[in-house]
Design a protein around this motif. Structure first.
Motif, PDB file in Angstrom:
ATOM      1  N   GLY A  28       0.747  -1.244   0.000  1.00 15.28           N
ATOM      2  CA  GLY A  28       0.000   0.000   0.000  1.00 15.28           C
ATOM      3  C   GLY A  28       0.777   1.295   0.000  1.00 15.28           C
ATOM      4  O   GLY A  28       0.342   2.245   0.622  1.00 15.28           O
ATOM      5  N   ASP A  29       1.896   1.367  -0.657  1.00 11.61           N
ATOM      6  CA  ASP A  29       2.536   2.671  -0.818  1.00 11.61           C
ATOM      7  C   ASP A  29       2.945   2.825  -2.279  1.00 11.61           C
ATOM      8  O   ASP A  29       3.081   1.855  -3.011  1.00 11.61           O
ATOM      9  N   ARG A  30       3.134   4.063  -2.703  1.00 10.56           N
ATOM     10  CA  ARG A  30       3.347   4.327  -4.125  1.00 10.56           C
ATOM     11  C   ARG A  30       4.582   3.641  -4.694  1.00 10.56           C
ATOM     12  O   ARG A  30       4.541   3.119  -5.810  1.00 10.56           O
ATOM     13  N   TRP A  31       5.685   3.621  -3.944  1.00 15.92           N
ATOM     14  CA  TRP A  31       6.890   2.996  -4.485  1.00 15.92           C
ATOM     15  C   TRP A  31       6.718   1.499  -4.652  1.00 15.92           C
ATOM     16  O   TRP A  31       7.158   0.916  -5.645  1.00 15.92           O
ATOM     17  N   THR A  32       6.069   0.857  -3.696  1.00 14.70           N
ATOM     18  CA  THR A  32       5.856  -0.589  -3.798  1.00 14.70           C
ATOM     19  C   THR A  32       5.001  -0.915  -5.008  1.00 14.70           C
ATOM     20  O   THR A  32       5.291  -1.853  -5.764  1.00 14.70           O
ATOM     21  N   PHE A  38      15.506  -1.443 -11.734  1.00 19.42           N
ATOM     22  CA  PHE A  38      14.438  -0.785 -10.972  1.00 19.42           C
ATOM     23  C   PHE A  38      14.823   0.666 -10.699  1.00 19.42           C
ATOM     24  O   PHE A  38      14.027   1.578 -10.902  1.00 19.42           O
ATOM     25  N   GLN A  39      16.037   0.851 -10.236  1.00 16.79           N
ATOM     26  CA  GLN A  39      16.493   2.185  -9.859  1.00 16.79           C
ATOM     27  C   GLN A  39      16.504   3.121 -11.063  1.00 16.79           C
ATOM     28  O   GLN A  39      16.056   4.271 -10.984  1.00 16.79           O
ATOM     29  N   SER A  40      16.977   2.643 -12.176  1.00 11.86           N
ATOM     30  CA  SER A  40      17.044   3.448 -13.382  1.00 11.86           C
ATOM     31  C   SER A  40      15.648   3.819 -13.889  1.00 11.86           C
ATOM     32  O   SER A  40      15.379   4.966 -14.230  1.00 11.86           O
ATOM     33  N   LEU A  96      12.092  -3.533  -1.619  1.00 10.66           N
ATOM     34  CA  LEU A  96      12.358  -4.896  -2.101  1.00 10.66           C
ATOM     35  C   LEU A  96      12.434  -5.876  -0.931  1.00 10.66           C
ATOM     36  O   LEU A  96      11.894  -6.987  -1.011  1.00 10.66           O
ATOM     37  N   LYS A  97      13.080  -5.471   0.161  1.00 14.54           N
ATOM     38  CA  LYS A  97      13.145  -6.339   1.350  1.00 14.54           C
ATOM     39  C   LYS A  97      11.744  -6.636   1.878  1.00 14.54           C
ATOM     40  O   LYS A  97      11.447  -7.766   2.273  1.00 14.54           O
ATOM     41  N   LYS A  98      10.879  -5.623   1.902  1.00 12.34           N
ATOM     42  CA  LYS A  98       9.509  -5.820   2.379  1.00 12.34           C
ATOM     43  C   LYS A  98       8.756  -6.805   1.479  1.00 12.34           C
ATOM     44  O   LYS A  98       8.083  -7.713   1.968  1.00 12.34           O
ATOM     45  N   LEU A  99       8.910  -6.649   0.168  1.00 11.76           N
ATOM     46  CA  LEU A  99       8.230  -7.551  -0.759  1.00 11.76           C
ATOM     47  C   LEU A  99       8.742  -8.984  -0.627  1.00 11.76           C
ATOM     48  O   LEU A  99       7.974  -9.941  -0.744  1.00 11.76           O
ATOM     49  N   ILE A 117       7.109  -0.528  -8.071  1.00  7.82           N
ATOM     50  CA  ILE A 117       8.047  -1.661  -8.190  1.00  7.82           C
ATOM     51  C   ILE A 117       7.305  -2.869  -8.748  1.00  7.82           C
ATOM     52  O   ILE A 117       7.809  -3.566  -9.645  1.00  7.82           O
ATOM     53  N   LEU A 118       6.091  -3.111  -8.266  1.00 12.12           N
ATOM     54  CA  LEU A 118       5.298  -4.229  -8.786  1.00 12.12           C
ATOM     55  C   LEU A 118       4.966  -4.032 -10.264  1.00 12.12           C
ATOM     56  O   LEU A 118       5.014  -4.984 -11.050  1.00 12.12           O
TER      57      LEU A 118
END
Length: 173
Positions: A21-25, A42-44, A57-60, A28-29
């Motif tokens: 539930g956050d924009r970056w996650t 991902f970073q690029s 990424l660690k959270k996922l 990333i998905l």
């Protein structure tokens, strides 16, 4: 309800928000479903800081949505691959894309088109009833408290299913 305890709530939506539930996650998905796998890619693509990307990424991985797979030994580097649990998020991501196409687009049109490989046609995702196949709309759905709902507050305000209907649902699952 506190942000850091959402994953413990007796609510499937709250638990899902805890994981994605956050924009970056979510972004990333999106990249994962576009077949991005490596940290640098991902970073690029996202222009996200290394620290923030590493945390997400660690959270996922912790939630079992992605798994880390080594692709280089010297130096040690990993790819991030969607697990089945992660792949099961596809309908959610597609529903959000469809909503964005319908309500947040501009005169240029859709940024991406989705083609079904089996029939070769461009498509819009739709949600259908698992029992009859009819397209679902919010006003056509009744919500009932399930066996995992708390007895007081929040979700429990929904009417309870009869024991017979709960048993029928359990037997189908």
């Amino acid at each position: 309800m506190k942000w850091d305890t959402l994953e413990e709530e007796p609510c499937s939506l709250a638990r899902t928000v805890a994981a994605i539930g956050d924009r970056w996650t979510l972004l990333i998905l999106r990249e994962c479903f576009l077949r991005v796998r490596r940290f640098e890619a991902f970073q690029s693509s996202l222009q996200i800081t290394r620290h923030l990307l590493s945390e997400r990424l660690k959270k996922l991985v912790r939630f079992g949505i992605l798994r880390r797979v080594p692709y280089s030994e010297a130096p040690k580097r990993y790819e991030y691959i969607l697990t089945q649990k992660g792949l099961d998020l596809y309908p959610i991501i597609m529903a959000m894309v469809h909503w964005g196409d319908a309500h947040m687009g501009d005169e240029r049109g859709r940024p991406l088109l989705h083609e079904h490989k089996s029939c070769g046609k461009l498509f819009d995702p739709v949600m259908v009833c698992s029992e009859c196949g009819e397209v679902l709309h919010a006003k056509q759905v009744h919500v009932h408290a399930g066996p995992g709902a708390e007895r007081s507050g929040g979700v429990s305000e929904a009417p309870r299913l009869s024991k017979l209907k709960r048993r029928e649902h359990r037997n189908r699952s």
